[in-house]
Design a protein around this motif. Structure first.
Motif, PDB file in Angstrom:
ATOM      1  N   PHE A   3      69.666  54.215  63.982  1.00 46.79           N
ATOM      2  CA  PHE A   3      68.224  54.356  63.813  1.00 46.79           C
ATOM      3  C   PHE A   3      67.567  53.240  64.610  1.00 46.79           C
ATOM      4  O   PHE A   3      68.236  52.317  65.060  1.00 46.79           O
ATOM      5  N   THR A   4      66.262  53.353  64.797  1.00 53.87           N
ATOM      6  CA  THR A   4      65.523  52.305  65.498  1.00 53.87           C
ATOM      7  C   THR A   4      64.452  51.750  64.575  1.00 53.87           C
ATOM      8  O   THR A   4      64.041  52.393  63.602  1.00 53.87           O
ATOM      9  N   LEU A   5      63.998  50.562  64.897  1.00 51.76           N
ATOM     10  CA  LEU A   5      62.882  49.951  64.186  1.00 51.76           C
ATOM     11  C   LEU A   5      61.648  50.046  65.061  1.00 51.76           C
ATOM     12  O   LEU A   5      61.720  49.779  66.267  1.00 51.76           O
ATOM     13  N   GLU A   6      60.552  50.413  64.457  1.00 52.98           N
ATOM     14  CA  GLU A   6      59.270  50.482  65.164  1.00 52.98           C
ATOM     15  C   GLU A   6      58.265  49.627  64.415  1.00 52.98           C
ATOM     16  O   GLU A   6      58.213  49.663  63.187  1.00 52.98           O
ATOM     17  N   ARG A   7      57.472  48.905  65.175  1.00 49.64           N
ATOM     18  CA  ARG A   7      56.330  48.215  64.579  1.00 49.64           C
ATOM     19  C   ARG A   7      55.152  49.168  64.707  1.00 49.64           C
ATOM     20  O   ARG A   7      54.851  49.650  65.806  1.00 49.64           O
ATOM     21  N   VAL A   8      54.508  49.479  63.585  1.00 46.98           N
ATOM     22  CA  VAL A   8      53.443  50.477  63.558  1.00 46.98           C
ATOM     23  C   VAL A   8      52.204  49.905  62.905  1.00 46.98           C
ATOM     24  O   VAL A   8      52.243  48.859  62.249  1.00 46.98           O
ATOM     25  N   ALA A   9      51.093  50.611  63.039  1.00 49.27           N
ATOM     26  CA  ALA A   9      49.866  50.239  62.349  1.00 49.27           C
ATOM     27  C   ALA A   9      50.046  50.455  60.850  1.00 49.27           C
ATOM     28  O   ALA A   9      50.793  51.348  60.429  1.00 49.27           O
ATOM     29  N   VAL A  10      49.358  49.671  60.061  1.00 53.17           N
ATOM     30  CA  VAL A  10      49.464  49.777  58.608  1.00 53.17           C
ATOM     31  C   VAL A  10      49.074  51.165  58.109  1.00 53.17           C
ATOM     32  O   VAL A  10      49.607  51.642  57.109  1.00 53.17           O
ATOM     33  N   ALA A  15      54.117  55.573  57.456  1.00 57.57           N
ATOM     34  CA  ALA A  15      54.136  54.388  56.594  1.00 57.57           C
ATOM     35  C   ALA A  15      53.396  54.668  55.287  1.00 57.57           C
ATOM     36  O   ALA A  15      53.871  54.313  54.208  1.00 57.57           O
ATOM     37  N   VAL A  16      52.255  55.306  55.394  1.00 57.62           N
ATOM     38  CA  VAL A  16      51.476  55.653  54.203  1.00 57.62           C
ATOM     39  C   VAL A  16      52.289  56.565  53.287  1.00 57.62           C
ATOM     40  O   VAL A  16      52.319  56.377  52.064  1.00 57.62           O
ATOM     41  N   ALA A  17      52.974  57.550  53.868  1.00 60.23           N
ATOM     42  CA  ALA A  17      53.781  58.478  53.068  1.00 60.23           C
ATOM     43  C   ALA A  17      54.916  57.744  52.352  1.00 60.23           C
ATOM     44  O   ALA A  17      55.174  57.999  51.169  1.00 60.23           O
ATOM     45  N   LEU A  18      55.577  56.838  53.038  1.00 60.89           N
ATOM     46  CA  LEU A  18      56.668  56.098  52.411  1.00 60.89           C
ATOM     47  C   LEU A  18      56.146  55.199  51.289  1.00 60.89           C
ATOM     48  O   LEU A  18      56.794  55.079  50.238  1.00 60.89           O
ATOM     49  N   ARG A  19      54.999  54.578  51.484  1.00 64.58           N
ATOM     50  CA  ARG A  19      54.429  53.765  50.405  1.00 64.58           C
ATOM     51  C   ARG A  19      54.079  54.630  49.199  1.00 64.58           C
ATOM     52  O   ARG A  19      54.225  54.201  48.051  1.00 64.58           O
ATOM     53  N   GLY A  20      53.675  55.871  49.428  1.00 62.95           N
ATOM     54  CA  GLY A  20      53.416  56.797  48.327  1.00 62.95           C
ATOM     55  C   GLY A  20      54.678  57.112  47.551  1.00 62.95           C
ATOM     56  O   GLY A  20      54.672  57.167  46.314  1.00 62.95           O
ATOM     57  N   ILE A  21      55.777  57.311  48.263  1.00 60.03           N
ATOM     58  CA  ILE A  21      57.070  57.559  47.613  1.00 60.03           C
ATOM     59  C   ILE A  21      57.481  56.338  46.794  1.00 60.03           C
ATOM     60  O   ILE A  21      57.958  56.457  45.658  1.00 60.03           O
ATOM     61  N   LEU A  22      57.276  55.162  47.355  1.00 60.90           N
ATOM     62  CA  LEU A  22      57.601  53.924  46.635  1.00 60.90           C
ATOM     63  C   LEU A  22      56.770  53.809  45.364  1.00 60.90           C
ATOM     64  O   LEU A  22      57.294  53.462  44.301  1.00 60.90           O
ATOM     65  N   ASP A  23      55.482  54.093  45.462  1.00 64.40           N
ATOM     66  CA  ASP A  23      54.613  54.021  44.275  1.00 64.40           C
ATOM     67  C   ASP A  23      55.125  54.932  43.163  1.00 64.40           C
ATOM     68  O   ASP A  23      55.165  54.531  41.992  1.00 64.40           O
ATOM     69  N   LEU A  24      55.502  56.152  43.510  1.00 65.81           N
ATOM     70  CA  LEU A  24      56.023  57.088  42.506  1.00 65.81           C
ATOM     71  C   LEU A  24      57.315  56.569  41.885  1.00 65.81           C
ATOM     72  O   LEU A  24      57.509  56.655  40.662  1.00 65.81           O
ATOM     73  N   THR A  59      53.819  45.823  60.111  1.00 68.02           N
ATOM     74  CA  THR A  59      54.383  46.945  59.357  1.00 68.02           C
ATOM     75  C   THR A  59      55.509  47.515  60.198  1.00 68.02           C
ATOM     76  O   THR A  59      55.319  47.795  61.380  1.00 68.02           O
ATOM     77  N   PHE A  60      56.674  47.665  59.589  1.00 69.18           N
ATOM     78  CA  PHE A  60      57.848  48.158  60.292  1.00 69.18           C
ATOM     79  C   PHE A  60      58.343  49.455  59.663  1.00 69.18           C
ATOM     80  O   PHE A  60      58.318  49.605  58.440  1.00 69.18           O
ATOM     81  N   LEU A  61      58.804  50.349  60.507  1.00 68.30           N
ATOM     82  CA  LEU A  61      59.470  51.573  60.069  1.00 68.30           C
ATOM     83  C   LEU A  61      60.857  51.619  60.692  1.00 68.30           C
ATOM     84  O   LEU A  61      61.034  51.232  61.849  1.00 68.30           O
ATOM     85  N   ALA A  62      61.811  52.122  59.933  1.00 68.24           N
ATOM     86  CA  ALA A  62      63.110  52.504  60.469  1.00 68.24           C
ATOM     87  C   ALA A  62      63.030  54.007  60.696  1.00 68.24           C
ATOM     88  O   ALA A  62      62.607  54.751  59.805  1.00 68.24           O
ATOM     89  N   VAL A  63      63.405  54.447  61.898  1.00 65.70           N
ATOM     90  CA  VAL A  63      63.235  55.845  62.287  1.00 65.70           C
ATOM     91  C   VAL A  63      64.546  56.397  62.811  1.00 65.70           C
ATOM     92  O   VAL A  63      65.206  55.779  63.650  1.00 65.70           O
ATOM     93  N   ASP A  64      64.909  57.580  62.318  1.00 66.25           N
ATOM     94  CA  ASP A  64      66.101  58.287  62.755  1.00 66.25           C
ATOM     95  C   ASP A  64      65.881  58.859  64.161  1.00 66.25           C
ATOM     96  O   ASP A  64      64.745  58.961  64.626  1.00 66.25           O
ATOM     97  N   LEU A  70      62.877  56.544  57.826  1.00 66.16           N
ATOM     98  CA  LEU A  70      63.930  56.263  56.855  1.00 66.16           C
ATOM     99  C   LEU A  70      63.580  55.126  55.914  1.00 66.16           C
ATOM    100  O   LEU A  70      64.137  55.025  54.817  1.00 66.16           O
ATOM    101  N   GLY A  71      62.693  54.245  56.360  1.00 63.93           N
ATOM    102  CA  GLY A  71      62.358  53.077  55.556  1.00 63.93           C
ATOM    103  C   GLY A  71      61.133  52.376  56.089  1.00 63.93           C
ATOM    104  O   GLY A  71      60.656  52.660  57.195  1.00 63.93           O
ATOM    105  N   HIS A  72      60.632  51.451  55.292  1.00 67.61           N
ATOM    106  CA  HIS A  72      59.360  50.788  55.558  1.00 67.61           C
ATOM    107  C   HIS A  72      59.397  49.387  54.958  1.00 67.61           C
ATOM    108  O   HIS A  72      59.989  49.174  53.899  1.00 67.61           O
ATOM    109  N   ALA A  73      58.758  48.448  55.623  1.00 70.62           N
ATOM    110  CA  ALA A  73      58.545  47.106  55.081  1.00 70.62           C
ATOM    111  C   ALA A  73      57.321  46.508  55.758  1.00 70.62           C
ATOM    112  O   ALA A  73      57.003  46.838  56.904  1.00 70.62           O
TER     113      ALA A  73
END
Length: 161
Positions: A3-10, A15-24, A59-64, A70-73
């Motif tokens: 996978f690769t890491l991408e730096r993305v906008a907040v 990223a927003v979708a993954l934070r929603g999954i985390l909240d749930l 904001t970082f994403l791991a992308v397949d 795949l992930g967010h931080a």
């Protein structure tokens, strides 16, 4: 890494979708523990946990390979501190090094910014996260603001750079 890491906008939709999954997920894990809160505590806790865009350094994403997130931080400035926030690895991506890679990206960015340490807040109901933090060099510290009043039983950590 497969996978690769991408730096993305907040506000990147992935990223927003993954934070929603985390909240749930966090709501499910902590629902019983939070059920007996006195009035107003849930709102105060939500504010303590809120990450405002103007605080976000990266904001970082791991992308397949197929573009699947795949992930967010996130890395945020919390006053004078640098804090790792909102780390999530999707269930399908666990055990692939995604969490380690994201944690490493946050730590590297903080180091580039002149941080002397990275801090984070977690809890007992997140054993996977606790194992990751211990395995990536984070050590326990006392609960810090803004979590003291509404989450005094938090587990907090630092990684000295």
């Amino acid at each position: 890494m497969d996978f690769t890491l991408e730096r993305v906008a907040v506000d990147d939709p992935r990223a927003v979708a993954l934070r929603g999954i985390l909240d749930l997920d966090l709501d499910e894990r902590y629902r019983e523990a939070d059920a007996d809160d006195p009035p107003g505590v849930a709102e105060e806790r939500a504010e303590a946990l809120a990450v405002h865009e103007d605080q976000v350094v990266a904001t970082f994403l791991a992308v397949d390979a197929d573009g699947t997130a795949l992930g967010h931080a996130m890395l945020r400035r919390l006053g004078e501190e640098w804090e790792l926030k909102r780390l999530i690895v999707t269930a399908a991506a666990r055990r692939r090094g995604v969490g380690r890679a994201l944690t490493g990206a946050v730590v590297a960015r903080a180091r580039e910014g002149g941080a002397r340490r990275v801090i984070l807040q977690s809890g007992r109901m997140q054993p996977e996260s606790l194992a990751l933090y211990a395995g990536t060099g984070f050590t326990p510290i006392p609960v810090y603001e803004p979590y003291v009043a509404t989450m005094p039983d938090s587990l907090c950590f630092e990684r000295v750079l």
